[in-house]
Design an enzyme around this catalytic site. Sequence first.
Site, PDB file in Angstrom:
ATOM      1  N   HIS A 210       0.807  -1.227   0.000  1.00 53.78           N
ATOM      2  CA  HIS A 210       0.000   0.000   0.000  1.00 53.78           C
ATOM      3  C   HIS A 210       0.838   1.274   0.000  1.00 53.78           C
ATOM      4  O   HIS A 210       0.313   2.359  -0.169  1.00 53.78           O
ATOM      5  CB  HIS A 210      -0.944   0.024   1.211  1.00 53.78           C
ATOM      6  CG  HIS A 210      -0.245   0.328   2.508  1.00 53.78           C
ATOM      7  ND1 HIS A 210       0.518  -0.605   3.160  1.00 53.78           N
ATOM      8  CD2 HIS A 210      -0.172   1.461   3.243  1.00 53.78           C
ATOM      9  CE1 HIS A 210       1.033  -0.059   4.246  1.00 53.78           C
ATOM     10  NE2 HIS A 210       0.636   1.193   4.318  1.00 53.78           N
TER      11      HIS A 210
HETATM   12  C1  UD1 Z   1      -2.676   4.811   5.808  1.00 51.75           C
HETATM   13  C2  UD1 Z   1      -1.466   5.388   6.556  1.00 51.75           C
HETATM   14  C3  UD1 Z   1      -0.374   4.340   6.588  1.00 51.75           C
HETATM   15  C4  UD1 Z   1      -0.883   3.032   7.153  1.00 51.75           C
HETATM   16  C5  UD1 Z   1      -2.096   2.577   6.354  1.00 51.75           C
HETATM   17  C6  UD1 Z   1      -2.687   1.302   6.899  1.00 51.75           C
HETATM   18  C7  UD1 Z   1      -1.049   7.810   6.340  1.00 51.75           C
HETATM   19  C8  UD1 Z   1      -0.196   8.824   5.709  1.00 51.75           C
HETATM   20  N1  UD1 Z   1      -0.941   6.552   5.865  1.00 51.75           N
HETATM   21  O1  UD1 Z   1      -2.255   4.563   4.472  1.00 51.75           O
HETATM   22  O2  UD1 Z   1       0.684   4.806   7.407  1.00 51.75           O
HETATM   23  O3  UD1 Z   1       0.139   2.066   7.076  1.00 51.75           O
HETATM   24  O4  UD1 Z   1      -3.094   3.608   6.410  1.00 51.75           O
HETATM   25  O5  UD1 Z   1      -3.599   0.730   6.004  1.00 51.75           O
HETATM   26  O6  UD1 Z   1      -1.797   8.117   7.242  1.00 51.75           O
HETATM   27  N2  UD1 Z   1      -9.157   4.261   0.544  1.00 51.75           N
HETATM   28  C9  UD1 Z   1     -10.370   3.697   0.293  1.00 51.75           C
HETATM   29  N3  UD1 Z   1     -11.114   3.295   1.365  1.00 51.75           N
HETATM   30  C10 UD1 Z   1     -10.708   3.429   2.647  1.00 51.75           C
HETATM   31  C11 UD1 Z   1      -9.462   4.006   2.889  1.00 51.75           C
HETATM   32  C12 UD1 Z   1      -8.699   4.421   1.832  1.00 51.75           C
HETATM   33  O7  UD1 Z   1     -10.792   3.561  -0.856  1.00 51.75           O
HETATM   34  O8  UD1 Z   1     -11.431   3.030   3.574  1.00 51.75           O
HETATM   35  C13 UD1 Z   1      -8.307   4.685  -0.599  1.00 51.75           C
HETATM   36  C14 UD1 Z   1      -8.526   6.110  -1.017  1.00 51.75           C
HETATM   37  O9  UD1 Z   1      -8.356   6.180  -2.395  1.00 51.75           O
HETATM   38  C15 UD1 Z   1      -7.381   6.844  -0.361  1.00 51.75           C
HETATM   39  C16 UD1 Z   1      -6.289   5.809  -0.398  1.00 51.75           C
HETATM   40  O10 UD1 Z   1      -6.954   4.549  -0.234  1.00 51.75           O
HETATM   41  O11 UD1 Z   1      -7.067   8.019  -1.023  1.00 51.75           O
HETATM   42  C17 UD1 Z   1      -5.247   5.964   0.664  1.00 51.75           C
HETATM   43  O12 UD1 Z   1      -5.834   6.016   1.956  1.00 51.75           O
HETATM   44  P1  UD1 Z   1      -5.096   6.792   3.156  1.00 51.75           P
HETATM   45  O13 UD1 Z   1      -5.832   6.585   4.423  1.00 51.75           O
HETATM   46  O14 UD1 Z   1      -4.805   8.172   2.745  1.00 51.75           O
HETATM   47  O15 UD1 Z   1      -3.687   6.075   3.242  1.00 51.75           O
HETATM   48  P2  UD1 Z   1      -3.313   4.528   3.302  1.00 51.75           P
HETATM   49  O16 UD1 Z   1      -2.562   4.210   2.056  1.00 51.75           O
HETATM   50  O17 UD1 Z   1      -4.463   3.667   3.674  1.00 51.75           O
END
Ligand code: UD1
Length: 389
Positions: A210
């Site tokens: 991820h």
């Molecule tokens: C986040 C944390 C990371 C952690 C990870 C665990 C930060 C900077 N990153 O990364 O440290 O290891 O969580 O999983 O805080 N999305 C969905 N549904 C969701 C959540 C996310 O579709 O429920 C998609 C969205 O497109 C979003 C992308 O995933 O933009 C990234 O989500 P985000 O929470 O920003 O970061 P993670 O990569 O999940």
Amino acid sequence: MKIIIIVGARPNFVKAAPIVRALNKYRNQLKYLIVHTGQHYDDEMSKVFFEDLSLPTPDIHLGIGSGSHAEQTAMIMIELEKKILKMKPDLVMVLGDINSTMAGAVSAAKLCIPVAHVEAGLRSFDRNMPEEINRIVTDSISDYLFTTCEEANINLLKEGHPKNRIYFVGNFMIDTLLAIRKKAMSSKILSKLGLKGNRSVKPYGVLTLHRPSNVDDKKALRNILEAIKFISKEMSIIFPIHPRTKKQIDKYEFRHFLNYVPYEELSNSENSSTQKELSNRINCINPLGILDFSNLISNAKLVLTDSGGITEETTILKVPCLSLRDNTEREITIKEGTNMLVGNNKQRIIDGALKQLQKDYKELTAPKYWDGKAAERIVKVLLKIENEK
Ligand code: UD1
């Protein structure tokens, strides 16, 4: 003492669960409220974890969702400030290194509310990682620094944090891993995936990805998928896919690397077409809840991941692990555990997999305080703080 516990994403839920359980034993002295920022919002990224971990429904849900780092952090801070002003807590507790962690710490510190950081002091020394910025900022304004290992204590001391703010309490992720072990073992995930026969389990590997440096960069993602495709000729690879990674794979038209498995529909493993379908592929499934995921990695021959928390879990499970990263904030998982760094170079990943598959980690002993009792220790510290007020 009135505590606000701020959670936002999967690893936060895993670390909060044992703390909440331990706090429940001292309700008279330590009251808590759970605030969910909504950083993770899909049911399979959030709701499933609350159910699997028997976490109480959050008292407040900010419903922030996704956005750029600045947007997400700012939106959390704007909403959180209002709630903190209204609830007037004695302490705000933040966990790990995600954007919700930093946003929570800054919001509280600016309102002069003491901040406790769970999993303080970890450093990858790589400021390209958003998490590293979150760790440094959060630690710099926290009043109570709860650490998981000696190297975290050393990092904090080197940065000038006074010794009396650092509390070495242990690893909360491992508290959860040990607490759910029995329940996780009754998960049906292996049969659903056709990995479990009458008596034996087929050898397989597990992949998770991820990190933006791996999944947002086309070349890096291609290298990783090509390497894993090569490894998958030897054993089935199960890939519970993060929504961010799924989007990137679609964007770069890399779907041909994957075999999308609707695992809910798989019948029990005796079905030979299922077995055939699973072999020699990167078998992609929806994100899993913690019970299924824990069972899956416990029985794997190899775990390939760019997560930090998973390298801690594989260390305790004694399962060989390859980190698809060039550095780690959890050096202890290399020194005392089963982790090996291989970055995102195709040949290094393949060579690393071959090396790891030869290793036997059965004799390893767990790092200090990775014993399932970290939450008991933190609660003792909180009670002491409360009694000294
Ligand atoms: C986040 C944390 C990371 C952690 C990870 C665990 C930060 C900077 N990153 O990364 O440290 O290891 O969580 O999983 O805080 N999305 C969905 N549904 C969701 C959540 C996310 O579709 O429920 C998609 C969205 O497109 C979003 C992308 O995933 O933009 C990234 O989500 P985000 O929470 O920003 O970061 P993670 O990569 O999940």
